[in-house]
Design a protein around this motif. Structure first.
Motif, PDB file in Angstrom:
ATOM      1  N   TRP A 260       0.796  -1.218   0.000  1.00 17.45           N
ATOM      2  CA  TRP A 260       0.000   0.000   0.000  1.00 17.45           C
ATOM      3  C   TRP A 260       0.836   1.278   0.000  1.00 17.45           C
ATOM      4  CZ3 TRP A 260      -4.651  -1.312  -1.309  1.00 17.45           C
ATOM      5  CH2 TRP A 260      -5.158  -2.551  -0.923  1.00 17.45           C
ATOM      6  N   GLN A 261       2.158   1.134  -0.144  1.00 16.97           N
ATOM      7  CA  GLN A 261       3.076   2.286  -0.212  1.00 16.97           C
ATOM      8  C   GLN A 261       2.969   3.195   1.022  1.00 16.97           C
ATOM      9  OE1 GLN A 261       1.104   1.538  -3.304  1.00 16.97           O
ATOM     10  NE2 GLN A 261       2.817   0.104  -3.370  1.00 16.97           N
ATOM     11  N   GLU A 262       2.637   2.608   2.177  1.00 12.99           N
ATOM     12  CA  GLU A 262       2.615   3.377   3.420  1.00 12.99           C
ATOM     13  C   GLU A 262       4.042   3.590   3.918  1.00 12.99           C
ATOM     14  OE1 GLU A 262       0.120   1.759   6.429  1.00 12.99           O
ATOM     15  OE2 GLU A 262      -1.622   1.557   5.130  1.00 12.99           O
ATOM     16  N   LYS A 263       4.347   4.810   4.302  1.00 15.78           N
ATOM     17  CA  LYS A 263       5.708   5.097   4.761  1.00 15.78           C
ATOM     18  C   LYS A 263       5.669   6.175   5.833  1.00 15.78           C
ATOM     19  CE  LYS A 263       8.364   7.481   2.071  1.00 15.78           C
ATOM     20  NZ  LYS A 263       9.219   7.899   0.929  1.00 15.78           N
ATOM     21  N   PHE A 264       6.387   5.914   6.959  1.00 13.35           N
ATOM     22  CA  PHE A 264       6.509   6.916   8.012  1.00 13.35           C
ATOM     23  C   PHE A 264       7.527   7.980   7.629  1.00 13.35           C
ATOM     24  CE2 PHE A 264       5.397   3.216  10.894  1.00 13.35           C
ATOM     25  CZ  PHE A 264       4.154   3.700  11.249  1.00 13.35           C
ATOM     26  N   ASP A 265       7.437   9.139   8.293  1.00 10.39           N
ATOM     27  CA  ASP A 265       8.550  10.078   8.264  1.00 10.39           C
ATOM     28  C   ASP A 265       9.443   9.755   9.466  1.00 10.39           C
ATOM     29  OD1 ASP A 265       7.143  10.922  10.418  1.00 10.39           O
ATOM     30  OD2 ASP A 265       6.936  13.002   9.793  1.00 10.39           O
ATOM     31  N   TRP A 266      10.484  10.577   9.714  1.00  8.94           N
ATOM     32  CA  TRP A 266      11.422  10.230  10.778  1.00  8.94           C
ATOM     33  C   TRP A 266      10.763  10.267  12.160  1.00  8.94           C
ATOM     34  CZ3 TRP A 266      12.714  13.445  14.830  1.00  8.94           C
ATOM     35  CH2 TRP A 266      12.422  14.813  14.699  1.00  8.94           C
ATOM     36  N   THR A 267       9.755  11.149  12.340  1.00 11.39           N
ATOM     37  CA  THR A 267       9.085  11.186  13.645  1.00 11.39           C
ATOM     38  C   THR A 267       8.248   9.928  13.853  1.00 11.39           C
ATOM     39  OG1 THR A 267       7.225  12.433  12.692  1.00 11.39           O
ATOM     40  CG2 THR A 267       8.999  13.709  13.717  1.00 11.39           C
ATOM     41  N   GLY A 268       7.706   9.385  12.772  1.00 11.92           N
ATOM     42  CA  GLY A 268       6.938   8.145  12.875  1.00 11.92           C
ATOM     43  C   GLY A 268       7.813   6.977  13.280  1.00 11.92           C
ATOM     44  N   TYR A 269       9.010   6.902  12.665  1.00 12.53           N
ATOM     45  CA  TYR A 269       9.928   5.822  13.028  1.00 12.53           C
ATOM     46  C   TYR A 269      10.429   5.990  14.459  1.00 12.53           C
ATOM     47  CZ  TYR A 269       9.956   4.298   8.174  1.00 12.53           C
ATOM     48  OH  TYR A 269       9.573   3.826   6.939  1.00 12.53           O
ATOM     49  N   LEU A 270      10.693   7.241  14.858  1.00 11.15           N
ATOM     50  CA  LEU A 270      11.126   7.501  16.230  1.00 11.15           C
ATOM     51  C   LEU A 270      10.034   7.097  17.215  1.00 11.15           C
ATOM     52  CD1 LEU A 270      13.042   8.702  18.350  1.00 11.15           C
ATOM     53  CD2 LEU A 270      12.029  10.956  17.878  1.00 11.15           C
ATOM     54  N   GLY A 271       8.798   7.494  16.935  1.00 11.39           N
ATOM     55  CA  GLY A 271       7.688   7.138  17.806  1.00 11.39           C
ATOM     56  C   GLY A 271       7.485   5.640  17.895  1.00 11.39           C
ATOM     57  N   SER A 272       7.607   4.948  16.759  1.00  9.55           N
ATOM     58  CA  SER A 272       7.461   3.490  16.748  1.00  9.55           C
ATOM     59  C   SER A 272       8.522   2.837  17.619  1.00  9.55           C
ATOM     60  CB  SER A 272       7.558   2.958  15.313  1.00  9.55           C
ATOM     61  OG  SER A 272       6.547   3.517  14.497  1.00  9.55           O
ATOM     62  N   MET A 273       9.770   3.318  17.508  1.00  5.74           N
ATOM     63  CA  MET A 273      10.845   2.751  18.317  1.00  5.74           C
ATOM     64  C   MET A 273      10.624   3.014  19.803  1.00  5.74           C
ATOM     65  SD  MET A 273      14.377   3.219  16.128  1.00  5.74           S
ATOM     66  CE  MET A 273      14.175   4.981  15.807  1.00  5.74           C
ATOM     67  N   LEU A 274      10.082   4.193  20.148  1.00  7.05           N
ATOM     68  CA  LEU A 274       9.798   4.501  21.546  1.00  7.05           C
ATOM     69  C   LEU A 274       8.732   3.557  22.106  1.00  7.05           C
ATOM     70  CD1 LEU A 274       9.766   8.420  21.517  1.00  7.05           C
ATOM     71  CD2 LEU A 274      11.365   6.961  22.785  1.00  7.05           C
ATOM     72  N   ILE A 275       7.679   3.323  21.328  1.00  7.80           N
ATOM     73  CA  ILE A 275       6.596   2.448  21.783  1.00  7.80           C
ATOM     74  C   ILE A 275       7.086   1.014  21.940  1.00  7.80           C
ATOM     75  CG2 ILE A 275       4.373   1.415  21.134  1.00  7.80           C
ATOM     76  CD1 ILE A 275       3.683   4.145  19.849  1.00  7.80           C
ATOM     77  N   LEU A 276       7.814   0.510  20.944  1.00  5.34           N
ATOM     78  CA  LEU A 276       8.316  -0.862  21.020  1.00  5.34           C
ATOM     79  C   LEU A 276       9.393  -0.995  22.086  1.00  5.34           C
ATOM     80  CD1 LEU A 276       8.407  -1.878  17.250  1.00  5.34           C
ATOM     81  CD2 LEU A 276       6.641  -2.297  18.952  1.00  5.34           C
ATOM     82  N   GLY A 277      10.188   0.072  22.275  1.00  2.05           N
ATOM     83  CA  GLY A 277      11.173   0.069  23.356  1.00  2.05           C
ATOM     84  C   GLY A 277      10.498   0.000  24.710  1.00  2.05           C
ATOM     85  N   ALA A 278       9.378   0.698  24.845  1.00  3.49           N
ATOM     86  CA  ALA A 278       8.610   0.657  26.095  1.00  3.49           C
ATOM     87  C   ALA A 278       8.082  -0.749  26.360  1.00  3.49           C
ATOM     88  CB  ALA A 278       7.453   1.652  26.028  1.00  3.49           C
ATOM     89  N   VAL A 279       7.673  -1.450  25.288  1.00  4.33           N
ATOM     90  CA  VAL A 279       7.221  -2.836  25.431  1.00  4.33           C
ATOM     91  C   VAL A 279       8.332  -3.683  26.044  1.00  4.33           C
ATOM     92  CG1 VAL A 279       6.489  -4.915  24.211  1.00  4.33           C
ATOM     93  CG2 VAL A 279       5.581  -2.696  23.522  1.00  4.33           C
ATOM     94  N   MET A 280       9.548  -3.539  25.515  1.00  2.00           N
ATOM     95  CA  MET A 280      10.682  -4.314  26.012  1.00  2.00           C
ATOM     96  C   MET A 280      10.943  -4.020  27.496  1.00  2.00           C
ATOM     97  SD  MET A 280      11.561  -6.044  23.382  1.00  2.00           S
ATOM     98  CE  MET A 280      11.618  -6.046  21.589  1.00  2.00           C
TER      99      MET A 280
END
Length: 298
Positions: A260-280
């Motif tokens: 579907w050609q969905e793509k984050f910008d750098w803030t999206g990738y940063l936010g994703s890493m923060l959320i997944l980091g919080a999971v860990m």
């Protein structure tokens, strides 16, 4: 770490990661997100019912029936519906990331309702989760970055709602999934959840491709994913399985980009890493807590 358990859990994460990308195909052909959720529950019930019948696990105690039916409302009607609406309004990748706010919700509810301690690490994880949600939702507006993922605030709320109701699986499971098998619980919860979705959509004509996607959502992403995940738990600690399961939003993001050609910008990738980091962090804190209980029993 047991290899077989890792493979089962990775399979489950991959199957769950398919939910958003697959769901978009029927939506593109005119089906509403709620109809997607209905058929996922209704067809999924057939597979769980067959499994429960084969295992002779059809009975449930009368005193447990009402809580299981309430779980059908929260864990099927609201969870399935909210997740599908999030996929429509924020995309498959972001919906999957918001789903993984669930461990933060679990930590908060366990502190409020189960009396579990809220240590420093869990507080940090909650702050990381909030910051992550802000990044993925408000980053493009605040910084004016280009992104192919368009969203609405309703979609963000639906994504967070799906995370909250997904967290209830843990709270519910602490009480009931230790006494009943997964097929038994879903035998009763799925039809209730499906019926309560009926007032919120009208049936749409479906092509063979749409039916294939709906069956895949039920068979692969619902029945199959739950089956192999709990098979993996026979060989892994729940903590290890939870860490491996965070592969799910990675799969969703990759497929959403390819299909579907969905793509984050750098803030999206940063936010994703923060959320997944919080999971860990939360999973690690839970592991330490369980270890302390074993070493110093009350």
């Amino acid at each position: 770490m047991n290899i077989r358990g890792c493979i089962y859990t990775l399979m489950a994460a991959t199957m769950w990661g398919l939910i958003g990308p697959i769901s978009k195909f029927p939506m593109e052909q005119g089906l509403s997100p709620i109809e997607n959720a209905f058929w996922r529950a209704a067809i999924g019930w057939i597979f769980f019912a067959a499994h429960a019948y084969r295992k002779s696990s059809l009975k449930i105690e009368k005193k447990d029936l009402l809580p299981v039916l309430v779980f059908g409302v929260t864990g099927v009607t609201i969870f399935y519906g909210a997740y599908q609406l999030a996929v429509r309004d924020v995309g498959a990748a972001l919906a999957s990331v918001l789903l993984y706010t669930a461990p933060a919700w679990v930590a908060l509810m366990s502190w409020l309702f189960l009396g579990e301690k809220m240590g420093c690490s869990k507080v940090i994880a909650l702050i990381m989760t909030v910051c992550g949600v802000v990044c993925v939702s408000m980053g493009p507006q605040l910084f004016g970055n280009a992104t192919t993922i368009k969203f609405t605030w309703f979609g963000i709320i639906c994504g967070l709602t799906s995370g909250f109701t997904y967290a209830l699986y843990y709270i519910f499971g602490k009480t009931f999934l230790t006494r009943y098998s997964t097929p038994t619980v879903f035998l009763y919860a799925l039809p209730v959840g499906a019926v309560l979705l009926l007032p919120f959509f009208e049936f749409h004509h479906k092509t063979s491709g749409s039916w294939a996607c709906l069956i895949a959502l039920a068979l692969i992403c619902t029945y199959g994913a739950n089956s192999v995940y709990y098979a993996g738990l026979k060989y892994l600690e729940a903590t290890s399985a939870a860490v491996i399961a965070t592969f799910e939003p990675v799969i969703a993001a990759i497929l959403a980009w390819l299909w579907w050609q969905e793509k984050f910008d750098w803030t999206g990738y940063l936010g994703s890493m923060l959320i997944l980091g919080a999971v860990m962090i939360i999973v690690r804190a839970g592991r330490k807590q369980e270890k302390t209980k074993k070493e110093c029993p009350a």
